[in-house]
Design a protein around this motif. Structure first.
Motif, short mmCIF file in Angstrom:
data_model
loop_
_atom_site.label_atom_id
_atom_site.label_comp_id
_atom_site.label_asym_id
_atom_site.label_seq_id
_atom_site.Cartn_x
_atom_site.Cartn_y
_atom_site.Cartn_z
N ASP A 1 0.85 -1.20 0.00
CA ASP A 1 0.00 0.00 0.00
C ASP A 1 0.88 1.25 0.00
O ASP A 1 0.86 2.04 -0.94
CB ASP A 1 -1.00 -0.02 1.18
N SER A 2 1.69 1.40 1.04
CA SER A 2 2.60 2.56 1.11
C SER A 2 3.87 2.11 1.83
O SER A 2 3.79 1.49 2.90
CB SER A 2 1.91 3.69 1.89
N THR A 3 5.01 2.43 1.27
CA THR A 3 6.28 2.04 1.93
C THR A 3 6.40 2.74 3.29
O THR A 3 7.01 2.21 4.20
CB THR A 3 7.50 2.38 1.06
N ASN A 4 5.80 3.93 3.43
CA ASN A 4 5.86 4.61 4.74
C ASN A 4 5.10 3.81 5.80
O ASN A 4 5.58 3.66 6.92
CB ASN A 4 5.26 6.02 4.64
N ARG B 1 5.85 -1.10 -6.63
CA ARG B 1 4.58 -0.42 -6.92
C ARG B 1 3.87 -0.15 -5.60
O ARG B 1 3.96 -0.97 -4.68
CB ARG B 1 3.76 -1.38 -7.78
N GLN B 2 3.21 1.00 -5.49
CA GLN B 2 2.39 1.28 -4.30
C GLN B 2 0.93 1.41 -4.72
O GLN B 2 0.62 2.03 -5.74
CB GLN B 2 2.82 2.59 -3.64
N THR B 3 0.06 0.82 -3.92
CA THR B 3 -1.37 0.93 -4.25
C THR B 3 -2.01 2.13 -3.54
O THR B 3 -3.07 2.59 -3.93
CB THR B 3 -2.13 -0.34 -3.85
N GLY C 1 0.12 5.03 -2.44
CA GLY C 1 1.23 5.96 -2.22
C GLY C 1 0.66 7.31 -1.78
O GLY C 1 -0.31 7.80 -2.37
N ARG C 2 1.23 7.85 -0.72
CA ARG C 2 0.68 9.09 -0.15
C ARG C 2 1.69 10.20 -0.18
O ARG C 2 2.88 9.98 0.02
CB ARG C 2 0.32 8.90 1.33
N GLY C 3 1.18 11.43 -0.36
CA GLY C 3 2.02 12.61 -0.20
C GLY C 3 1.55 13.38 1.02
O GLY C 3 0.71 12.88 1.80
N ARG C 4 2.09 14.57 1.21
CA ARG C 4 1.64 15.40 2.33
C ARG C 4 0.17 15.75 2.10
O ARG C 4 -0.32 15.75 0.98
CB ARG C 4 2.49 16.66 2.42
N LEU C 5 -0.50 16.07 3.18
CA LEU C 5 -1.92 16.44 3.17
C LEU C 5 -2.77 15.34 2.51
O LEU C 5 -3.77 15.61 1.86
CB LEU C 5 -2.12 17.78 2.44
N LYS D 1 9.30 21.93 -12.32
CA LYS D 1 8.33 20.82 -12.23
C LYS D 1 8.79 19.81 -11.19
O LYS D 1 9.99 19.50 -11.11
CB LYS D 1 8.19 20.13 -13.59
N LYS D 2 7.81 19.27 -10.48
CA LYS D 2 8.15 18.37 -9.38
C LYS D 2 8.64 17.01 -9.88
O LYS D 2 8.01 16.36 -10.71
CB LYS D 2 6.89 18.18 -8.51
N VAL D 3 9.79 16.58 -9.33
CA VAL D 3 10.35 15.29 -9.71
C VAL D 3 10.43 14.37 -8.50
O VAL D 3 10.56 13.16 -8.64
CB VAL D 3 11.73 15.49 -10.40
C1 BTN Z 1 4.77 14.88 -1.22
O1 BTN Z 1 5.23 15.38 -2.23
O2 BTN Z 1 3.75 15.34 -0.68
C2 BTN Z 1 5.44 13.67 -0.62
C3 BTN Z 1 5.40 12.48 -1.52
C4 BTN Z 1 6.08 11.27 -0.89
C5 BTN Z 1 5.91 10.01 -1.70
C6 BTN Z 1 6.71 8.86 -1.13
S1 BTN Z 1 6.76 7.47 -2.20
C7 BTN Z 1 7.48 6.52 -0.93
C8 BTN Z 1 6.77 6.89 0.34
N1 BTN Z 1 5.56 6.14 0.51
C9 BTN Z 1 4.48 6.90 0.45
O3 BTN Z 1 3.30 6.49 0.56
N2 BTN Z 1 4.82 8.17 0.28
C10 BTN Z 1 6.25 8.32 0.20
#
Ligand code: BTN
Length: 263
Positions: A28-31, A52-54, A56-60, A123-125
């Motif tokens: 789901d998420s490596t975090n 692969r993440q199903t 994957g989360r970012g901030r907020l 651009k965000k990388v």
């Molecule tokens: C952002 O830009 O808001 C943070 C993005 C972070 C993405 C990485 S991918 C590996 C790890 N696992 C997640 O679910 N999120 C971080």
């Protein structure tokens, strides 16, 4: 096809960061996975990498697009001997490690955007998601989640992100070895993190400033309902963003989402 458990373990053997590798074809998420491992006493420096993440989360709680075979999705377990208020500085340390690594591929074009984005040509990388667990007055562990768009094509990016995102392949015109990039990133993060633990943020601050192009720009920072704007003057000794508002007053920002209003 050189990016797998065996090649990663081989390449990172004996290292402090990456010396223990948990490679997962799908998660789901490596975090989230790293958080559970850390709760089960995984050592400092252990890393989780997913193909692969199903979820994957970012901030907020934003979605982090995580298709297989293209990018890097990794989370690193750290156990810094610092107070919780200091831990967010590790996000900036990780930003420097990413910027230094990506600069090897795109020299002079990589910029850090406070606090946790790395951009190429605006651009965000890469995005960095830092989470922690505290106990008493101390930090039990910090999870640094890093997502780098390495070989994803512009056409594969979700429409919602396409205009503002890029990848190393898009910027260099060639496929990049995820194994080499990952090994380089951990090597740099290890050096910078050890420096941070020994000397504090002071030794990292100037590196962060060398890798940002925000200074002098007018920005807007949103934190929940609170919005502040001003010209970026730099970052403080503890990593807080320093703005000068239109009345010439100095403002310190310790958290928020920054967007550029005027170059
Ligand atoms: C952002 O830009 O808001 C943070 C993005 C972070 C993405 C990485 S991918 C590996 C790890 N696992 C997640 O679910 N999120 C971080």
């Amino acid at each position: 096809m050189d990016f797998n458990e065996a090649t990663l373990k081989d390449r990172l053997a004996g290292k402090f960061i990456g010396g223990e590798v948990h490679f997962l074809p799908e998660i789901d998420s490596t975090n989230d996975y790293a958080f559970k491992l850390a709760q089960d006493n995984a050592p400092e420096g252990a890393v989780v990498i997913a193909e692969r993440q199903t979820k994957g989360r970012g901030r907020l709680n934003r979605v982090w697009q995580s298709p297989p075979g293209r990018n890097l999705y990794t989370s690193i377990i750290l156990r810094p001997p610092v107070e919780p208020s200091v831990a967010p500085q590790i996000t900036l340390v990780a930003g420097v490690a990413v910027a230094e690594t990506l600069s090897l591929y795109c020299p002079g074009r990589v910029a850090i955007k406070w606090p946790n984005d790395v951009l190429i040509g605006g651009k965000k990388v890469c995005g960095i998601l830092t989470e922690m667990k505290t106990s008493g007055k101390g930090v039990e562990f910090v999870i640094i989640g890093i997502g780098v768009n390495i070989n994803i094509g512009q056409e594969e990016l979700d429409e919602a992100f396409r205009a503002m995102s890029t990848s190393i392949r898009e910027e260099t015109g060639g496929v990049v070895s995820r194994l080499n990039l990952t090994a380089e990133l951990y090597k740099r993060l290890e050096g910078l993190y050890i420096h941070f633990i020994r000397e504090g943020f002071a030794g990292i601050r100037h590196l962060w400033l060398e890798h940002t192009d925000m200074v002098g720009k007018i920005i807007r920072v949103a934190f929940k309902e609170d919005i502040k704007s001003g010209k970026v003057a730099g970052i403080d000794h503890d990593g807080a963003l320093l703005l000068t508002n239109e009345r010439g007053e100095s403002i310190r920002i310790i958290a928020g989402d920054a967007s550029i209003v005027k170059e």
